[in-house]
Design a protein around this motif. Structure first.
Motif, PDB file in Angstrom:
ATOM      1  N   ALA A  94       0.820  -1.214   0.000  1.00 55.77           N
ATOM      2  CA  ALA A  94       0.000   0.000   0.000  1.00 55.77           C
ATOM      3  C   ALA A  94       0.853   1.264   0.000  1.00 55.77           C
ATOM      4  CB  ALA A  94      -0.965  -0.021   1.183  1.00 55.77           C
ATOM      5  N   PRO A  95       1.818   1.411   0.925  1.00 55.45           N
ATOM      6  CA  PRO A  95       2.626   2.638   0.883  1.00 55.45           C
ATOM      7  C   PRO A  95       3.431   2.781  -0.394  1.00 55.45           C
ATOM      8  CG  PRO A  95       3.429   1.120   2.589  1.00 55.45           C
ATOM      9  CD  PRO A  95       2.108   0.601   2.121  1.00 55.45           C
ATOM     10  N   GLU A  96       3.825   1.669  -1.011  1.00 53.29           N
ATOM     11  CA  GLU A  96       4.553   1.770  -2.274  1.00 53.29           C
ATOM     12  C   GLU A  96       3.663   2.352  -3.372  1.00 53.29           C
ATOM     13  OE1 GLU A  96       7.957  -0.720  -4.542  1.00 53.29           O
ATOM     14  OE2 GLU A  96       6.253  -1.913  -3.862  1.00 53.29           O
ATOM     15  N   VAL A  97       2.398   1.929  -3.426  1.00 56.57           N
ATOM     16  CA  VAL A  97       1.455   2.502  -4.391  1.00 56.57           C
ATOM     17  C   VAL A  97       1.223   3.982  -4.102  1.00 56.57           C
ATOM     18  CG1 VAL A  97      -0.928   2.457  -5.209  1.00 56.57           C
ATOM     19  CG2 VAL A  97       0.293   0.317  -4.847  1.00 56.57           C
ATOM     20  N   ILE A  98       1.022   4.308  -2.825  1.00 56.50           N
ATOM     21  CA  ILE A  98       0.722   5.682  -2.432  1.00 56.50           C
ATOM     22  C   ILE A  98       1.888   6.606  -2.780  1.00 56.50           C
ATOM     23  CG2 ILE A  98       0.237   7.196  -0.470  1.00 56.50           C
ATOM     24  CD1 ILE A  98      -1.115   4.707   0.863  1.00 56.50           C
ATOM     25  N   ALA A  99       3.109   6.199  -2.430  1.00 58.86           N
ATOM     26  CA  ALA A  99       4.278   7.030  -2.706  1.00 58.86           C
ATOM     27  C   ALA A  99       4.571   7.102  -4.200  1.00 58.86           C
ATOM     28  CB  ALA A  99       5.492   6.485  -1.958  1.00 58.86           C
ATOM     29  N   GLY A 100       4.468   5.959  -4.878  1.00 60.06           N
ATOM     30  CA  GLY A 100       4.755   5.934  -6.307  1.00 60.06           C
ATOM     31  C   GLY A 100       3.809   6.812  -7.100  1.00 60.06           C
ATOM     32  N   THR A 101       2.528   6.777  -6.729  1.00 60.57           N
ATOM     33  CA  THR A 101       1.533   7.592  -7.433  1.00 60.57           C
ATOM     34  C   THR A 101       1.775   9.080  -7.209  1.00 60.57           C
ATOM     35  OG1 THR A 101      -0.084   5.802  -7.259  1.00 60.57           O
ATOM     36  CG2 THR A 101      -0.947   8.017  -7.655  1.00 60.57           C
ATOM     37  N   ALA A 102       2.278   9.426  -6.029  1.00 62.37           N
ATOM     38  CA  ALA A 102       2.580  10.823  -5.713  1.00 62.37           C
ATOM     39  C   ALA A 102       3.944  11.252  -6.221  1.00 62.37           C
ATOM     40  CB  ALA A 102       2.501  11.042  -4.202  1.00 62.37           C
ATOM     41  N   GLY A 103       4.706  10.314  -6.792  1.00 64.90           N
ATOM     42  CA  GLY A 103       6.023  10.645  -7.306  1.00 64.90           C
ATOM     43  C   GLY A 103       7.065  10.879  -6.231  1.00 64.90           C
ATOM     44  N   LYS A 104       6.891  10.239  -5.076  1.00 67.36           N
ATOM     45  CA  LYS A 104       7.819  10.409  -3.959  1.00 67.36           C
ATOM     46  C   LYS A 104       8.715   9.182  -3.824  1.00 67.36           C
ATOM     47  CE  LYS A 104       6.024  14.372  -2.809  1.00 67.36           C
ATOM     48  NZ  LYS A 104       6.785  15.636  -3.032  1.00 67.36           N
ATOM     49  N   GLU A 105       9.958   9.420  -3.415  1.00 65.41           N
ATOM     50  CA  GLU A 105      10.928   8.338  -3.257  1.00 65.41           C
ATOM     51  C   GLU A 105      10.613   7.521  -2.011  1.00 65.41           C
ATOM     52  OE1 GLU A 105      15.756   7.650  -2.589  1.00 65.41           O
ATOM     53  OE2 GLU A 105      14.873   9.633  -2.319  1.00 65.41           O
ATOM     54  N   LEU A 106      10.483   6.225  -2.169  1.00 72.58           N
ATOM     55  CA  LEU A 106      10.317   5.295  -1.050  1.00 72.58           C
ATOM     56  C   LEU A 106      11.026   4.006  -1.431  1.00 72.58           C
ATOM     57  CD1 LEU A 106       8.995   4.610   1.710  1.00 72.58           C
ATOM     58  CD2 LEU A 106       7.062   3.678   0.429  1.00 72.58           C
ATOM     59  N   THR A 107      12.064   3.657  -0.686  1.00 72.53           N
ATOM     60  CA  THR A 107      12.805   2.427  -0.935  1.00 72.53           C
ATOM     61  C   THR A 107      12.181   1.313  -0.111  1.00 72.53           C
ATOM     62  OG1 THR A 107      14.854   3.638  -1.354  1.00 72.53           O
ATOM     63  CG2 THR A 107      15.048   1.302  -0.792  1.00 72.53           C
ATOM     64  N   VAL A 108      11.659   0.298  -0.784  1.00 68.46           N
ATOM     65  CA  VAL A 108      10.922  -0.758  -0.097  1.00 68.46           C
ATOM     66  C   VAL A 108      11.790  -2.011   0.018  1.00 68.46           C
ATOM     67  CG1 VAL A 108       8.918  -2.278  -0.181  1.00 68.46           C
ATOM     68  CG2 VAL A 108       8.689   0.127  -0.841  1.00 68.46           C
ATOM     69  N   LEU A 109      11.968  -2.476   1.255  1.00 67.19           N
ATOM     70  CA  LEU A 109      12.636  -3.746   1.523  1.00 67.19           C
ATOM     71  C   LEU A 109      11.555  -4.784   1.798  1.00 67.19           C
ATOM     72  CD1 LEU A 109      15.755  -3.023   3.790  1.00 67.19           C
ATOM     73  CD2 LEU A 109      15.692  -3.761   1.416  1.00 67.19           C
ATOM     74  N   ASP A 110      11.242  -5.589   0.795  1.00 69.84           N
ATOM     75  CA  ASP A 110      10.216  -6.624   0.942  1.00 69.84           C
ATOM     76  C   ASP A 110      10.779  -7.960   0.473  1.00 69.84           C
ATOM     77  OD1 ASP A 110      10.399  -6.095  -1.732  1.00 69.84           O
ATOM     78  OD2 ASP A 110       8.280  -5.654  -2.045  1.00 69.84           O
ATOM     79  N   SER A 111      12.076  -8.171   0.746  1.00 65.99           N
ATOM     80  CA  SER A 111      12.749  -9.368   0.266  1.00 65.99           C
ATOM     81  C   SER A 111      13.795  -9.816   1.270  1.00 65.99           C
ATOM     82  CB  SER A 111      13.425  -9.085  -1.081  1.00 65.99           C
ATOM     83  OG  SER A 111      14.110 -10.240  -1.556  1.00 65.99           O
ATOM     84  N   THR A 112      14.170 -11.083   1.161  1.00 70.84           N
ATOM     85  CA  THR A 112      15.324 -11.594   1.903  1.00 70.84           C
ATOM     86  C   THR A 112      16.453 -11.922   0.934  1.00 70.84           C
ATOM     87  OG1 THR A 112      14.196 -13.749   1.901  1.00 70.84           O
ATOM     88  CG2 THR A 112      14.090 -12.447   3.924  1.00 70.84           C
ATOM     89  N   ASP A 113      16.338 -11.475  -0.303  1.00 73.52           N
ATOM     90  CA  ASP A 113      17.423 -11.656  -1.264  1.00 73.52           C
ATOM     91  C   ASP A 113      18.603 -10.790  -0.833  1.00 73.52           C
ATOM     92  OD1 ASP A 113      18.234 -12.532  -4.207  1.00 73.52           O
ATOM     93  OD2 ASP A 113      18.778 -10.423  -3.953  1.00 73.52           O
ATOM     94  N   THR A 488      21.958 -16.726   7.746  1.00 74.46           N
ATOM     95  CA  THR A 488      22.216 -15.620   6.824  1.00 74.46           C
ATOM     96  C   THR A 488      20.962 -15.372   5.988  1.00 74.46           C
ATOM     97  OG1 THR A 488      22.992 -17.070   5.062  1.00 74.46           O
ATOM     98  CG2 THR A 488      24.646 -16.291   6.667  1.00 74.46           C
ATOM     99  N   LEU A 489      20.937 -14.246   5.268  1.00 76.50           N
ATOM    100  CA  LEU A 489      19.809 -14.012   4.361  1.00 76.50           C
ATOM    101  C   LEU A 489      19.773 -15.071   3.266  1.00 76.50           C
ATOM    102  CD1 LEU A 489      19.444 -10.171   3.677  1.00 76.50           C
ATOM    103  CD2 LEU A 489      18.116 -11.637   5.211  1.00 76.50           C
ATOM    104  N   GLY A 490      20.942 -15.461   2.777  1.00 76.13           N
ATOM    105  CA  GLY A 490      20.971 -16.477   1.728  1.00 76.13           C
ATOM    106  C   GLY A 490      20.348 -17.781   2.183  1.00 76.13           C
ATOM    107  N   ARG A 491      20.638 -18.167   3.407  1.00 75.14           N
ATOM    108  CA  ARG A 491      20.046 -19.406   3.922  1.00 75.14           C
ATOM    109  C   ARG A 491      18.547 -19.222   4.164  1.00 75.14           C
ATOM    110  NH1 ARG A 491      21.099 -22.903   9.382  1.00 75.14           N
ATOM    111  NH2 ARG A 491      20.025 -24.770   8.652  1.00 75.14           N
ATOM    112  N   LEU A 492      18.161 -18.030   4.621  1.00 73.53           N
ATOM    113  CA  LEU A 492      16.742 -17.775   4.878  1.00 73.53           C
ATOM    114  C   LEU A 492      15.927 -17.847   3.595  1.00 73.53           C
ATOM    115  CD1 LEU A 492      14.312 -16.924   6.561  1.00 73.53           C
ATOM    116  CD2 LEU A 492      15.115 -14.551   6.432  1.00 73.53           C
ATOM    117  N   ILE A 493      16.370 -17.171   2.542  1.00 74.33           N
ATOM    118  CA  ILE A 493      15.570 -17.162   1.307  1.00 74.33           C
ATOM    119  C   ILE A 493      15.558 -18.550   0.671  1.00 74.33           C
ATOM    120  CG2 ILE A 493      17.398 -16.459  -0.325  1.00 74.33           C
ATOM    121  CD1 ILE A 493      15.258 -14.601  -1.610  1.00 74.33           C
ATOM    122  N   ALA A 494      16.654 -19.309   0.813  1.00 74.19           N
ATOM    123  CA  ALA A 494      16.668 -20.676   0.296  1.00 74.19           C
ATOM    124  C   ALA A 494      15.678 -21.548   1.055  1.00 74.19           C
ATOM    125  CB  ALA A 494      18.074 -21.260   0.392  1.00 74.19           C
ATOM    126  N   ALA A 495      15.596 -21.355   2.377  1.00 68.04           N
ATOM    127  CA  ALA A 495      14.643 -22.130   3.183  1.00 68.04           C
ATOM    128  C   ALA A 495      13.214 -21.748   2.840  1.00 68.04           C
ATOM    129  CB  ALA A 495      14.912 -21.891   4.665  1.00 68.04           C
TER     130      ALA A 495
END
Length: 533
Positions: A94-113, A488-495
């Protein structure tokens, strides 16, 4: 004042005509406004009695606005103008849509990569981290918080002064934030589930700190609230819900496209709302987010329904069967939430629980707790390790592997591509989606893992078992330790990938796994193989 428009055609219009009069007669809209938990039947009553605060989210969220504004101004005064959001599912979409539509910078961490997380560890001198987790115990978000905090400290920055928390009251994360003296803690309304939380602190705090005018967002939602809670045949929430969940026979593949709406990424937010809310008990709606003109938008398959987001109803060619919806972002967030609740009633399911999500989490935890064992990755084809194909499948080339995967599709099924990789650096993978859709003649969804586990993951396990899974994993350039955690993150995302694959296979879904040891070469090889289909 927001405007909201909707038109329905074909099977969608038939569903509106069939169901809306009954919904009006049953006073569904006004009972929803009164937070009546009996709307979805006795089995859902206990859960829904705790999950209906979203219908009144605008009024409940107004007191947050001065707090958000004051914090944003203070941070900017300190030269802190970059917002990184650690959150999964509704907490980030939701915040990514809200910020993106308003043209505002928001860096989203939604990964364990590891590669994606490492790429966010920049410009720390001007960065504030917003950690959003409803439960306060989300493993991805906790890992991201630990890594970012360590990076702040290593850069000579007081980490506590740069971390803002959004969570439910009484959660472990709130306790951690208080004990650590984090910059601010926003406790959200516990009567709102994560996927319905766009207009609560989870959507407003990150977007507001990024510079979005969130007051106007709430104003736009409020301007349509009376319309959406009125027992009237012209109620667009009732109409959209009837179209989504009431076609007969059910058109359960929702082809979501955008025709110059001006809203950035709305399909991904709607996908998690609809899929997680409706995909259970062997039924469900499958949102298929596509670009305008994708193969699915011109398909005449009987199980497809077009859902078009438009800037102007008059400027869009009406699909043969589907709905076209237009409006401001605030209005559309609310109308889709109402429509999903309506669709849940018509489908006969509880739109507020997620009974099958825990299975993949448990499988991942079991793998994390086990001794590290080298995973069998299957035979190598053109530099990519392949496993999960039927024993008699042709796997002489990557094109053969993809063709053998597609031949497993049921006549009314769909392919779900699940890439446990960096959704920014590896974005070229998304080009596979329309090519595989064209080659198979069936809908193809694309999800970035582990993000999709918090959205469409429920649908894959609880919905109709008519999907074929193509899982993509890859080695990272370098792994990342998670401070004070035994993995580690690598082990987490593999699991997470292995655990989800095992659960999906246990549900009877074919799962073909491709592992890329070289991301750049592997992506190029996959795209060439798909083009050769």
């Amino acid at each position: 004042m927001s405007t909201l428009g909707l038109s329905a055609t074909g099977a969608a219009l038939d569903a509106v005509d069939r169901h809306v009069p009954t919904l009006v007669e049953e006073r569904f809209a006004s009972r929803l406004a009164a937070e009546d938990p009996t709307l979805w039947g006795p089995a859902a009553e206990e859960e829904s009695s705790k999950r209906l605060g979203w219908i009144d989210a605008v009024a409940r969220s107004r007191p947050l606005l001065p707090q958000i504004s004051e914090l944003a101004e203070t941070l900017r005064g300190e030269g802190v103008d970059r917002v990184v959001l650690a959150g999964m599912g509704g907490s980030s979409l939701a915040p990514e849509v809200i910020a993106g539509t308003a043209g505002k910078e928001l860096t989203v961490l939604d990964s364990t990569d590891p590669d994606q997380v490492r790429a966010a560890l920049t410009d720390l001198d001007r960065t504030v981290l917003v950690v959003s987790s409803k439960s306060g115990s989300t493993v991805e978000t906790d890992s991201q918080r630990r890594i970012m905090a360590e990076a702040f400290t290593a850069a000579g920055i007081d980490a506590a002064s740069r971390i803002v928390v959004v969570t439910d009251p009484g959660s472990p994360l709130e306790q951690t934030a208080v004990e650590a003296g984090y910059r601010a803690v926003f406790t959200a309304d516990p009567t709102v589930g994560g996927r319905y939380s766009a207009l609560t602190a989870f959507g407003l705090v990150p977007a507001g700190l990024a510079g979005v005018d969130v007051e106007t967002l709430l104003d736009d939602a409020e301007s349509v609230l009376d319309l959406l809670t009125e027992d009237d045949a012209d109620n667009p929430g009732l109409q959209l819900g009837a179209a989504l969940g009431g076609t007969l026979p059910l058109r359960d593949k929702l082809i979501v496209s955008d025709a110059a709406s001006g809203i950035v990424g709305f399909g991904d937010w709607a996908e998690q709302l609809i899929a997680e809310s409706t995909g259970k008990q062997g039924v469900g709606l499958v949102p298929v987010v596509v670009d305008d003109g994708a193969p699915e938008t011109s398909s005449d398959a009987a199980d497809l329904l077009q859902v078009v987001l438009a800037g102007d109803l008059d400027g869009v060619a009406a699909p043969a069967h589907g709905v076209v919806v237009s409006g401001s972002l605030g209005a559309l967030l609310l109308v889709f939430e109402v429509a999903t609740a309506v669709a849940g009633r018509l489908l006969g399911i509880n739109p507020f629980d997620q009974p099958d999500v825990e299975a993949a989490k448990a499988a991942a935890r079991e793998l994390l707790d086990s001794p590290v064992v080298a995973e069998e990755r299957g035979d190598e084809v053109e530099g990519i390790a392949v496993s999960g194909l039927p024993a008699d499948a042709d796997a002489g080339s990557l094109t053969d592997v993809l063709r053998s995967t597609l031949t497993q599709l049921p006549e009314d099924g769909y392919l779900t591509v699940q890439a446990y990789m960096d959704r920014h650096a590896d974005a070229d993978l998304e080009a596979l989606r329309p090519v595989l859709a064209q080659a198979s003649g069936r809908p193809v969804t694309f999800g970035w893992g582990p993000r999709f586990l918090h959205s469409t993951g429920q649908l894959h396990k609880g919905g109709r078992p008519n999907a074929v899974v193509l899982q993509l994993t890859a080695d990272a350039a370098a792994d990342l330790d998670v401070p004070e955690r035994p993995f580690t993150l690598g082990r987490l995302i593999a699991a997470q990938a292995s655990g989800d694959a095992a659960v999906l296979a246990d549900h009877g879904l074919p799962v073909v796994r491709l592992h890329l040891t070289d991301r750049t070469a592997g992506i190029a090889a996959l795209r060439a193989a798909a083009d050769a289909l």
